[in-house]
Write an enzyme that holds these catalytic residues in place. Sequence first.
Site, PDB file in Angstrom:
ATOM      1  N   ASP A 101       0.854  -1.197   0.000  1.00  0.00           N
ATOM      2  CA  ASP A 101       0.000   0.000   0.000  1.00  0.00           C
ATOM      3  C   ASP A 101       0.887   1.243   0.000  1.00  0.00           C
ATOM      4  O   ASP A 101       2.051   1.187   0.417  1.00  0.00           O
ATOM      5  CB  ASP A 101      -0.870   0.042   1.262  1.00  0.00           C
ATOM      6  CG  ASP A 101      -1.812  -1.149   1.343  1.00  0.00           C
ATOM      7  OD1 ASP A 101      -2.135  -1.728   0.291  1.00  0.00           O
ATOM      8  OD2 ASP A 101      -2.202  -1.491   2.475  1.00  0.00           O
TER       9      ASP A 101
HETATM   10  N1  URA Z   1      -1.004  -5.892   4.101  1.00  0.00           N
HETATM   11  C1  URA Z   1      -1.545  -4.659   4.094  1.00  0.00           C
HETATM   12  O1  URA Z   1      -2.567  -4.413   4.693  1.00  0.00           O
HETATM   13  N2  URA Z   1      -0.898  -3.701   3.384  1.00  0.00           N
HETATM   14  C2  URA Z   1       0.256  -3.903   2.725  1.00  0.00           C
HETATM   15  O2  URA Z   1       0.793  -2.974   2.110  1.00  0.00           O
HETATM   16  C3  URA Z   1       0.803  -5.202   2.749  1.00  0.00           C
HETATM   17  C4  URA Z   1       0.153  -6.182   3.444  1.00  0.00           C
END
Ligand code: URA
Length: 219
Positions: A101
Amino acid sequence: MRLDKYIGKSTQLTTAQVLEVIARGEVSVNGVLIDEPAFQVHENNVVYWLDTYLERRPFRYIMLNKPPNMVCSNIDEHYPCVFNLLDVSHQHELHIAGRLDADTTGLVLITDDGSWSYRLTHPDNHCPKVYRVSLSKPITNEMIKRLKVGISLQGKCKPTLPAQIEVVTSNEVLLTITEGKFHQVKRMFAAVGNRVNALHREAIGEINLDVQEGQWRYI
Ligand code: URA
């Protein structure tokens, strides 16, 4: 691999130029002229363009330490893409093996080897990913128990696969999971009544992050 891809990866020709040289009958595989871009080239095939023997560039494997507020996708209106941090040629041939993310930091693996990224990312391969998770509330034994067994996330019939948890402090844990569902870590902690304040990926399989934030290196 397709013949047009093979030539693209072994010359400096553009995609359009590759198609032209194939159409002009300038390319041979194992001594036979081939004018079909989709022709499959196998590992030990001998490929020539006119008098030039074409050897595929070796696959590339890159680790990058993603800073916050960068995205792992090329299309985003708000944030720059992690590819902006890389100064390598033929960048369009590379892809990310397991995105993060925009607000998550840490290990991102980048390659042009599709089988390698498949091995790392496909849930059937159970490749472990380690996340350092900062939590808004202290972790409880009950939360740990539920995360270890597997959590039912909203909209999913199957629960998450069992996770490993190592408690670092009351509000920080190391979580190891073998899947990569959308926002998985944040949703797992939300499902047990907690909230992720910060998320950082430290390892994928045997590969541990060892470059500074914003830096990258070949593996
Ligand atoms: N899980 C999440 O919630 N976000 C990420 O970026 C990676 C794994």
